[in-house]
Write a protein that holds these residues in place. Structure first.
Motif: not given
Lengths: 305, 253
Positions: A91, A94, A97-98, A124, A184, A186, B60, B127, B131, B137, B222, B224, B226, B228
């Motif tokens: 984290q 990107p 994220n990717y 995460d 979280d 979850n 991106l 994109t 970001y 996050e 919540v 879930n 994001k 972003r």
């Protein structure tokens, strides 16, 4: 009385003579000093590329390709090296994220990391997300105070591991931060957080007494110190409350220390506590020198930081 | 005599060899090494990362919308064009999820001014823009709050904060002494006993930016989702963005 002494002496001598050859061997090879190098990172947070020259805070710093060449040079200097990470691998860029951590683990494997502990951000993508990436990691995940037995990570994470380098046994165990309120539910699901101090006391005893380790290292993601919550579990408090730990490698608080901290443990002995900020900007390097020379040994351990 | 000598020699050897097996830690040296551009690049690692980097960058840099102007969070006193866009994107995204789950719409949104991390530059929006604006996050949550709590704490907070915290659904007018003189939700006066659905992010819900009032609510959803992604989805379905400063949060001078 005299006779008894004589018997004891002769039997002892006989035993020693049979060991003579062995003793001589270690005499010839053992006059050297053995050096163990511990290299460490923490909170790299998916920072694979170096910061650019325009970056406002860390221009031209970090970058895994540079870290790789540095580590290779240090390994060439001393092959008796362990490379460790104190968590929050995931984290922050990107790449995570990717690819969900795949690239981070593959690169750490290429750099030949030996072990890592689990940081809060490594959850995460949930316990399932972490499990999915584990096949890309050719190193061990160590955590003694997360009980994963009711999660998919059961049996994938060990409490500790013992490494052997040039005859020196190095025990490494992991500790994670309390997840409730930070991550979280979850995501971490049925992961149980156990008291890090109690677990560390157990671990150091097992590693020192049962496993007979020469060095005990704690890989911690508890955080260095909380100045507004001084009682909160942290590396400095952990050092104070335990014994038989030689080095605590920390993470979580992104603490840049000017130099490693020398703390005192529960019986007044020195413990080294270190953390190297975040984002792969620094590499920690701790060298442990072991000596057979009893004159040197009698002087105790000197610490240079 | 001879025997005694031999014994001593062997005994000394024994002590030595015992010592061998118990090497002593005599010295520890600790330091940290800065990773910077003075270090060589490991080409194998570099080559391995390249296809990943190329893919991420290509993605991106894909154009998803267009900005007719440059928008910064410093343009405006109590509301800004970029903040309004942000809050509007969030109310739309969170309402969609909450509708599906509970049948309720989100009544208002509160975000924080500090949470807008970059400007939107005139021209193509990619994109990467999303970001840059929102590198964190954080996810969307909806808190159920009584009108009275909103009046007593949320509005009080906004009146004193002197910052253009992004809002949507809520309208607020302050006098020159920073007192709230008019407040409405969905253009209706706030009813003390009514439950309102207030969307924010999990950071603020947990007291970030001293917004300690969210956790007094009755119920939390919540999503879930994001923050972003709310921005990304907004850009993807909006061909050209043209946000403006409006009258949702103003001070009478």
């Amino acid at each position: 009385m005299k006779r008894r002494e004589f018997i004891q002496q002769t039997s002892a001598t006989a035993a020693l003579i049979t060991l003579g050859g062995l003793g001589l061997q270690s005499f010839t090879s053992g006059s050297k000093t053995t050096k163990i190098t511990i290299l460490h990172t923490n909170d790299v947070h998916s920072h694979i590329d170096a910061f650019g020259p325009e970056d406002g805070r860390n221009p031209n710093q970090g970058g895994v390709a540079r870290r790789a060449s540095l580590i290779q040079n240090l390994r060439n200097e001393n092959p008796n090296t362990l490379l460790l990470d104190a968590g929050d691998i995931f984290q922050g860029t990107p790449y995570f994220n990717y690819y969900g951590g795949e690239l981070e683990f593959k690169l750490m494997s290429m750099l030949k990391y030996d072990a890592a502990t689990i940081g809060n951000h490594d959850f995460d993508n949930g316990v399932n997300g972490l499990l999915a990436q584990l096949p890309h990691a050719k190193f061990d995940f160590l955590s003694a105070n997360y009980d994963f037995s009711n999660t998919v990570l059961d049996a994938y994470v060990k409490p500790y591991k013992v490494f052997k380098k040039d005859g020196i046994k190095i025990g490494v165990f992991g500790l994670g931060v309390e997840l409730n309120g930070l991550v979280d539910k979850n995501l971490y699901k049925e992961t149980k957080y156990l008291d890090p101090i109690e677990i560390a006391q157990d671990m150091s005893r097992i590693l020192k007494e049962k496993e007979k380790c020469d060095l005990v290292i704690c890989l911690s993601h508890l955080g260095y110190h909380y100045k507004n919550f001084t009682e909160k579990v942290s590396d400095l408090n952990l050092a104070k409350a335990t014994k038989d730990i030689d080095l605590i490698i920390g993470g979580h608080t992104h603490t840049f220390l000017p130099k490693p901290t020398i703390a005192k443990n529960s019986i007044g002995e020195n413990v080294l506590v270190n953390q190297v900020g975040c984002y792969g900007i620094n590499l920690g390097k701790i060298d442990f020198y072991f000596d057979a020379d009893k004159n040197k040994a009698a002087k105790g351990t000197s610490i240079l930081v | 005599m001879k025997f005694k000598h031999l014994f001593l020699i062997v005994f000394a050897l024994c002590i030595y060899s015992c010592k061998q097996e118990n090497l002593s830690l005599t010295k520890i040296e600790g330091k940290q090494i800065n990773i910077n551009d003075s270090l060589e690049i490991n080409q194998e690692i570099e080559d391995f990362v390249k296809p990943y980097r190329d893919h991420v960058n290509k993605n991106l840099d894909s154009v998803i919308s267009y900005a007719v102007d440059t928008y910064s969070k410093s343009d405006g006193d109590y509301n800004t064009a970029i903040g309004n866009l942000f809050a509007d994107a969030v109310i739309e995204a969170s309402s969609k999820v909450l509708q599906k789950r509970t049948g309720h719409d989100v009544d208002m949104v509160l975000l924080n001014h500090g949470g807008i991390r970059a400007i939107i530059s005139k021209g193509d929006i990619t994109t990467r823009t999303a970001y840059e604006i929102m590198p964190f996050e954080n996810s969307l949550v909806v808190a159920e709050m009584k009108g009275k709590t909103i009046q007593d704490s949320l509005i009080k907070y906004l009146s004193k904060a002197k910052r253009a915290h992004p809002i949507a659904g809520l309208k607020l007018t302050l006098d020159k002494d920073f007192n709230a003189i008019k407040a409405s939700i969905n253009n209706q006066p706030i009813e003390a006993d009514k439950t309102y659905y207030v969307a924010t992010n999990d950071y603020l819900y947990h007291g970030g930016d001293r917004m300690t009032f969210f956790q007094t609510n009755d119920s939390l959803h919540v999503l879930n989702y994001k923050v972003r992604n709310a921005l990304l989805d907004y850009f993807l379905k909006t061909d050209t963005i043209n946000p403006v400063i409006d009258d949702r949060f103003i001070q009478l001078k």
